[in-house]
Design a protein around this motif. Structure first.
Motif, short mmCIF file in Angstrom:
data_model
loop_
_atom_site.label_atom_id
_atom_site.label_comp_id
_atom_site.label_asym_id
_atom_site.label_seq_id
_atom_site.Cartn_x
_atom_site.Cartn_y
_atom_site.Cartn_z
N ASP A 1 2.25 2.70 0.72
CA ASP A 1 3.59 3.46 1.25
C ASP A 1 4.23 4.44 0.26
OD1 ASP A 1 3.59 1.00 -0.57
OD2 ASP A 1 5.59 0.75 -0.17
N LYS B 1 16.35 3.61 -3.04
CA LYS B 1 16.73 2.45 -2.64
C LYS B 1 18.23 2.30 -3.28
CE LYS B 1 12.45 -0.36 -2.50
NZ LYS B 1 12.08 -1.51 -2.89
N ARG C 1 -2.61 -1.10 1.39
CA ARG C 1 -1.55 -2.20 1.76
C ARG C 1 -1.51 -2.41 3.16
NH1 ARG C 1 4.84 -2.40 -0.42
NH2 ARG C 1 5.05 -4.53 0.30
MG MG Z 1 8.50 -1.61 -1.60
#
Ligand code: MG
Ligand code: ATP
Length: 211
Positions: free
Chosen positions: A117, A54, A142
């Protein structure tokens, strides 16, 4: 004899890494469920400084994310928050998180908790063989993300189904920004902390640039 055996049992410690921008009830339910299923003595939430995947995305100041995690976990005697990643203040790699925690905690058994994820591409993580030596990995279900259990080595990775909470930090941030409520998605104290510091409001992430 029994008490000797009890003393000899290695403490079982869950490690829940995340950006926690902000921490929400999905994180807390997942940690609570894994704590119960695996009989963990403690679950340590570890806010990342910044994540390798990220790098382009701005995140809220680490101190705010840390304090929200402290507020959210304060009432649970088995939950705590660690500063190892935010104090290292470089891109966070799980190998460093687990190594630092192990040297701080001594002879404990570590269980790294991560969502569907992330577990799907875990095999591509840095130093995966070393990671498997340091901790057992637990993937939690999730909503909106399916496991791809192919290639997951069963002796190192377990999957746990947790009560479905369709909550993400991204959704919480967007809700605050568009003046929708986040009550009951995040703990009450976190709602109040977000309001107190004006987090996630328009241009909040640019404040440090404009002075
Ligand atoms: Mg996340
Ligand atoms: P963002 O939307 O900013 O990515 P997030 O909601 O995914 O935030 P993270 O801090 O990225 O939260 O997640 C930390 C860990 O918690 C990850 O392993 C993630 O998969 C897991 N997780 C997050 N939300 C849930 C949820 N609702 N249910 C189960 N696991 C979750």
């Amino acid at each position: 004899e029994n008490s000797v055996k009890l003393n000899q049992r290695r403490r079982r410690i869950g490690v829940m890494g995340g950006t926690f921008d902000p921490i929400h009830h999905g994180h807390l339910v997942a940690a609570s469920e894994v704590q119960a299923v695996f009989g963990l003595d403690e679950v340590i939430f570890v806010p990342t400084f910044r994540q390798p995947f990220k790098l382009g995305c701005p995140v809220t100041e680490a101190e705010h994310r840390y304090l929200m995690a402290v507020i959210a976990t304060a009432s649970n005697p088995r939950f705590s928050v660690s500063r190892v990643d935010i104090d290292r203040a470089t891109t966070t790699y799980t190998i460093d998180t687990l190594t630092d925690l192990k040297s701080a905690l001594g002879d404990v058994e570590l269980f790294f908790i991560t969502g569907a994820d992330a577990i799907s591409d875990i095999m591509r993580w840095k130093d995966i063989d070393q990671l498997f030596e340091l901790a057992h990995f637990i993937g939690v279900t999730r909503p909106g993300h399916s496991f791809n259990p192919v290639n997951l080595p069963a002796q190192h990775v377990s999957l746990v189904e947790v009560p479905a909470m369709a909550i993400s930090s991204t959704d919480c941030r967007n809700r605050v920004k568009s003046h929708q409520p986040v009550w009951y998605l995040v703990p009450d104290g976190v709602v109040q902390y977000i309001a107190k510091y004006g987090l996630y409001a328009d241009d909040a992430r640019l404040q440090s640039d404009s002075g």
